[in-house]
Design a protein around this motif. Structure first.
Motif, PDB file in Angstrom:
ATOM      1  N   UNK A  35       0.842  -1.189   0.000  1.00 66.35           N
ATOM      2  CA  UNK A  35       0.000   0.000   0.000  1.00 66.35           C
ATOM      3  C   UNK A  35       0.880   1.242   0.000  1.00 66.35           C
ATOM      4  N   UNK A  36       0.577   2.181  -0.876  1.00 63.59           N
ATOM      5  CA  UNK A  36       1.397   3.387  -1.029  1.00 63.59           C
ATOM      6  C   UNK A  36       0.559   4.611  -0.707  1.00 63.59           C
ATOM      7  N   UNK A  55       6.835   6.081  -6.005  1.00 62.95           N
ATOM      8  CA  UNK A  55       7.563   4.860  -6.351  1.00 62.95           C
ATOM      9  C   UNK A  55       6.890   4.083  -7.481  1.00 62.95           C
ATOM     10  N   UNK A  56       5.603   4.315  -7.683  1.00 65.74           N
ATOM     11  CA  UNK A  56       4.819   3.582  -8.673  1.00 65.74           C
ATOM     12  C   UNK A  56       4.643   4.340  -9.980  1.00 65.74           C
ATOM     13  N   UNK A  57       5.294   5.464 -10.117  1.00 64.41           N
ATOM     14  CA  UNK A  57       5.064   6.329 -11.272  1.00 64.41           C
ATOM     15  C   UNK A  57       6.237   6.302 -12.252  1.00 64.41           C
ATOM     16  N   UNK A  58       5.941   6.725 -13.474  1.00 69.58           N
ATOM     17  CA  UNK A  58       6.945   6.774 -14.538  1.00 69.58           C
ATOM     18  C   UNK A  58       8.259   7.360 -14.031  1.00 69.58           C
ATOM     19  N   UNK A  73       1.856 -11.799  -7.975  1.00 68.12           N
ATOM     20  CA  UNK A  73       0.535 -11.834  -7.366  1.00 68.12           C
ATOM     21  C   UNK A  73       0.300 -10.844  -6.247  1.00 68.12           C
ATOM     22  N   UNK A  74       1.265  -9.972  -5.983  1.00 64.63           N
ATOM     23  CA  UNK A  74       1.104  -8.958  -4.943  1.00 64.63           C
ATOM     24  C   UNK A  74       0.269  -7.814  -5.507  1.00 64.63           C
ATOM     25  N   UNK A  75      -0.764  -7.416  -4.776  1.00 67.40           N
ATOM     26  CA  UNK A  75      -1.598  -6.300  -5.225  1.00 67.40           C
ATOM     27  C   UNK A  75      -0.970  -4.990  -4.746  1.00 67.40           C
ATOM     28  N   UNK A 114       2.596   1.376 -12.402  1.00 72.07           N
ATOM     29  CA  UNK A 114       2.404   0.036 -11.846  1.00 72.07           C
ATOM     30  C   UNK A 114       1.447   0.152 -10.666  1.00 72.07           C
ATOM     31  N   UNK A 115       0.630  -0.862 -10.486  1.00 73.89           N
ATOM     32  CA  UNK A 115      -0.375  -0.814  -9.441  1.00 73.89           C
ATOM     33  C   UNK A 115      -1.606  -0.073  -9.922  1.00 73.89           C
ATOM     34  N   UNK A 116      -2.502   0.200  -8.983  1.00 73.31           N
ATOM     35  CA  UNK A 116      -3.708   0.924  -9.353  1.00 73.31           C
ATOM     36  C   UNK A 116      -4.077   1.922  -8.277  1.00 73.31           C
TER      37      UNK A 116
END
Length: 113
Positions: free
Chosen positions: A44-45, A52-55, A70-72, A91-93
């Motif tokens: 969870x971010x 960390x999840x961005x371009x 398989x990690x959400x 990455x992620x949602x």
């Protein structure tokens, strides 16, 4: 009850030197699959952690490996909007506080990095 959940509320691990903290956080993400008990069910971010999840983020390859295992990966949508990063999520949602709190509440344990 799901297994462990990792909660990341910043773009560095610990306090003190930000460069060292960023390197430590990258190392932690890289090594999550190798930890005893295997990878967590979710990462969870929140706040600056969504970066960390961005371009362009150095963590993308490791986060994609976690996702593929398989990690959400859930990113706070309010935080993405605050930093004007929603369109750069790689990455992620995007998620929301209700879902993020629900994942934490259902977890066997929450580990904050």
């Amino acid at each position: 009850m799901s297994k462990s959940v990792i909660f990341i509320a910043g773009d560095a691990l610990g306090r003190g030197d930000d460069e060292l903290g960023a390197a430590l956080l990258l190392s932690a993400l890289k090594n999550l699959p190798k930890a005893p008990g295997g990878p967590p069910s979710h990462v969870l971010f929140m706040n600056a952690g969504v970066k960390l999840c961005c371009e362009g983020a150095a963590a993308l390859a490791d986060l994609r490996s976690l996702r593929d295992a398989g990690v959400e990966l859930l990113c706070c949508g309010t935080c993405l909007d605050w930093f004007e990063l929603r369109e750069k999520l790689a990455v992620g949602r995007a998620s929301n506080m209700v879902e993020i709190l629900g994942v934490q509440n259902a977890a066997a344990r929450v580990i904050r990095l």
